[in-house]
Enzyme design. Sequence first.
Site, PDB file in Angstrom:
ATOM      1  N   ARG A 220      91.752  43.300  70.881  1.00 17.77           N
ATOM      2  CA  ARG A 220      92.186  42.394  69.825  1.00 17.77           C
ATOM      3  C   ARG A 220      93.428  41.640  70.290  1.00 17.77           C
ATOM      4  O   ARG A 220      94.273  42.195  71.001  1.00 17.77           O
ATOM      5  CB  ARG A 220      92.522  43.163  68.541  1.00 17.77           C
ATOM      6  CG  ARG A 220      91.312  43.716  67.794  1.00 17.77           C
ATOM      7  CD  ARG A 220      90.434  42.629  67.190  1.00 17.77           C
ATOM      8  NE  ARG A 220      89.314  43.151  66.412  1.00 17.77           N
ATOM      9  CZ  ARG A 220      88.070  43.297  66.860  1.00 17.77           C
ATOM     10  NH1 ARG A 220      87.766  42.961  68.101  1.00 17.77           N
ATOM     11  NH2 ARG A 220      87.116  43.748  66.070  1.00 17.77           N
ATOM     12  N   HIS A 268      85.944  35.205  72.715  1.00 17.01           N
ATOM     13  CA  HIS A 268      85.567  36.463  72.038  1.00 17.01           C
ATOM     14  C   HIS A 268      84.074  36.763  72.233  1.00 17.01           C
ATOM     15  O   HIS A 268      83.315  36.882  71.261  1.00 17.01           O
ATOM     16  CB  HIS A 268      85.923  36.409  70.543  1.00 17.01           C
ATOM     17  CG  HIS A 268      86.008  37.767  69.900  1.00 17.01           C
ATOM     18  ND1 HIS A 268      86.925  38.092  68.939  1.00 17.01           N
ATOM     19  CD2 HIS A 268      85.281  38.907  70.094  1.00 17.01           C
ATOM     20  CE1 HIS A 268      86.752  39.352  68.553  1.00 17.01           C
ATOM     21  NE2 HIS A 268      85.744  39.862  69.252  1.00 17.01           N
TER      22      HIS A 268
HETATM   23  P1  NAP Z   1      86.436  53.853  69.779  1.00 15.37           P
HETATM   24  O1  NAP Z   1      85.188  54.519  70.228  1.00 15.37           O
HETATM   25  O2  NAP Z   1      86.948  54.125  68.428  1.00 15.37           O
HETATM   26  O3  NAP Z   1      87.570  54.227  70.867  1.00 15.37           O
HETATM   27  C1  NAP Z   1      88.915  53.963  70.657  1.00 15.37           C
HETATM   28  C2  NAP Z   1      89.743  54.623  71.754  1.00 15.37           C
HETATM   29  O4  NAP Z   1      91.116  54.237  71.576  1.00 15.37           O
HETATM   30  C3  NAP Z   1      89.713  56.158  71.679  1.00 15.37           C
HETATM   31  O5  NAP Z   1      89.719  56.703  72.968  1.00 15.37           O
HETATM   32  C4  NAP Z   1      91.020  56.475  70.953  1.00 15.37           C
HETATM   33  O6  NAP Z   1      91.578  57.747  71.250  1.00 15.37           O
HETATM   34  C5  NAP Z   1      91.931  55.402  71.513  1.00 15.37           C
HETATM   35  N1  NAP Z   1      93.075  55.208  70.626  1.00 15.37           N
HETATM   36  C6  NAP Z   1      93.103  54.842  69.333  1.00 15.37           C
HETATM   37  N2  NAP Z   1      94.363  54.793  68.861  1.00 15.37           N
HETATM   38  C7  NAP Z   1      95.156  55.138  69.893  1.00 15.37           C
HETATM   39  C8  NAP Z   1      96.560  55.311  70.028  1.00 15.37           C
HETATM   40  N3  NAP Z   1      97.411  55.106  69.019  1.00 15.37           N
HETATM   41  N4  NAP Z   1      97.033  55.705  71.233  1.00 15.37           N
HETATM   42  C9  NAP Z   1      96.192  55.932  72.262  1.00 15.37           C
HETATM   43  N5  NAP Z   1      94.846  55.807  72.198  1.00 15.37           N
HETATM   44  C10 NAP Z   1      94.341  55.412  71.024  1.00 15.37           C
HETATM   45  O7  NAP Z   1      86.309  52.275  69.894  1.00 15.37           O
HETATM   46  P2  NAP Z   1      85.285  51.413  70.804  1.00 15.37           P
HETATM   47  O8  NAP Z   1      83.939  51.394  70.201  1.00 15.37           O
HETATM   48  O9  NAP Z   1      85.424  51.866  72.216  1.00 15.37           O
HETATM   49  O10 NAP Z   1      85.908  49.955  70.615  1.00 15.37           O
HETATM   50  C11 NAP Z   1      87.235  49.656  70.995  1.00 15.37           C
HETATM   51  C12 NAP Z   1      87.662  48.295  70.467  1.00 15.37           C
HETATM   52  O11 NAP Z   1      87.033  47.259  71.223  1.00 15.37           O
HETATM   53  C13 NAP Z   1      87.253  47.972  69.034  1.00 15.37           C
HETATM   54  O12 NAP Z   1      88.125  48.570  68.096  1.00 15.37           O
HETATM   55  C14 NAP Z   1      87.340  46.463  69.007  1.00 15.37           C
HETATM   56  O13 NAP Z   1      88.630  46.052  68.598  1.00 15.37           O
HETATM   57  C15 NAP Z   1      87.127  46.064  70.458  1.00 15.37           C
HETATM   58  N6  NAP Z   1      85.872  45.290  70.654  1.00 15.37           N
HETATM   59  C16 NAP Z   1      85.964  44.019  71.124  1.00 15.37           C
HETATM   60  C17 NAP Z   1      84.805  43.295  71.366  1.00 15.37           C
HETATM   61  C18 NAP Z   1      84.856  41.926  71.976  1.00 15.37           C
HETATM   62  O14 NAP Z   1      83.850  41.232  71.984  1.00 15.37           O
HETATM   63  N7  NAP Z   1      85.961  41.504  72.534  1.00 15.37           N
HETATM   64  C19 NAP Z   1      83.549  43.867  71.091  1.00 15.37           C
HETATM   65  C20 NAP Z   1      83.504  45.159  70.603  1.00 15.37           C
HETATM   66  C21 NAP Z   1      84.677  45.867  70.386  1.00 15.37           C
HETATM   67  P3  NAP Z   1      90.775  59.113  70.896  1.00 15.37           P
HETATM   68  O15 NAP Z   1      89.696  59.181  71.952  1.00 15.37           O
HETATM   69  O16 NAP Z   1      91.783  60.158  71.056  1.00 15.37           O
HETATM   70  O17 NAP Z   1      90.243  58.945  69.503  1.00 15.37           O
HETATM   71  C1  GLV Z   2      83.912  42.712  68.073  1.00 10.75           C
HETATM   72  O1  GLV Z   2      84.975  42.250  68.309  1.00 10.75           O
HETATM   73  C2  GLV Z   2      83.710  44.040  67.567  1.00 10.75           C
HETATM   74  O2  GLV Z   2      84.677  44.672  67.133  1.00 10.75           O
HETATM   75  O3  GLV Z   2      82.550  44.500  67.573  1.00 10.75           O
END
Ligand code: NAP
Ligand code: GLV
Length: 305
Positions: A220, A268
Amino acid sequence: MRISFCAQTDPAPWLAALRQHLPQAQVDVWHSGAARADYAMVWAPPQQFFDEQTALRAVFNMGAGVDALLQRQIRPELPIVRLNDAGMGVQMAEYVCHALIRHTRDFALFEAQAQQGLWQEPPVLDRTDFPVGILGLGVLGEQVARAVQHFGFPVLGWSRTERRLDGVRCLHGQAQFAEFLAGTRVLVNLLPLTPQTENLLDRATLSQLRPGAYLINIARGRHVVDEDLLALLDSGQMAGATLDVFRTEPLLAEHPYWRHPRVTVTPHIAGRTVLQDTVLQIAAKISALRKSEPIEGLVDRARGY
Ligand code: NAP
Ligand code: GLV
């Protein structure tokens, strides 16, 4: 069972796919005054949606990040479910490997050289000199770590709680953040946006990266303090950045990122929501919930992700 669809996209193919996978469901596009539904599939719905849809049993976010959804007032007991991968992981891995390899193998330089008909070979890459640090080892971060490992780069990861991934130097929590930063040269951001992670990538943290660091931000825009990143790029302390997400989207026409010679901007698109995978996942989760079976991807509102 009634499902309400509320997203700023052409609803027709989504409704058709939902009806195919949940033939017993009545699926409608939400409008003010619409009948109350049991489940909702949403992306950035207005507050009015939740004010009117008071009979929901679960709401499904059409993305992984729920930061925008959590800005809405949603009754505390309503389960919020995010997408788990659903075709985004492979895209994130492609995106990061592309940006990483483009940087480490000097492809931007060759494109510039080709314009001048210049044949010049750089020194052979020592990839041990480019440790890749991944912020967030969740559903997407883990897949990115695996993909980067494949190319032989040393990989570090940082999460909130302790994680273990083969071949990845896993660190966690505030106490190990400085160690993570000091060991990282290419920083990949895959954290959720929460009060704890907003503005995390400021001058103080980015300055702790190895000299000549490179940032790939696909999480983000609000994670990064833009002025601090630009200052570090301009001073030469950081080598460059590939940015997919921004504080304001679309990125404003006058934003310096557009014209910065060492910043690559994408709109994005790092992980697009894939219709078939998304509908299949949500349909399977609705079926599971109706049988009181457990599902993955329930958002913990206190954590913020
Ligand atoms: P997820 O499975 O919830 O993983 C989040 C990771 O971040 C986990 O390892 C979590 O730790 C860690 N985390 C959260 N808060 C933290 C903190 N305060 N300090 C250290 N580590 C922390 O999420 P995901 O599915 O991988 O997605 C991640 C992000 O990618 C989404 O939230 C979204 O914003 C972004 N995204 C972007 C796009 C794009 O097109 N650019 C597309 C999809 C997603 P734990 O393992 O300990 O819980
Ligand atoms: C895209 O940014 C998502 O969070 O899936």
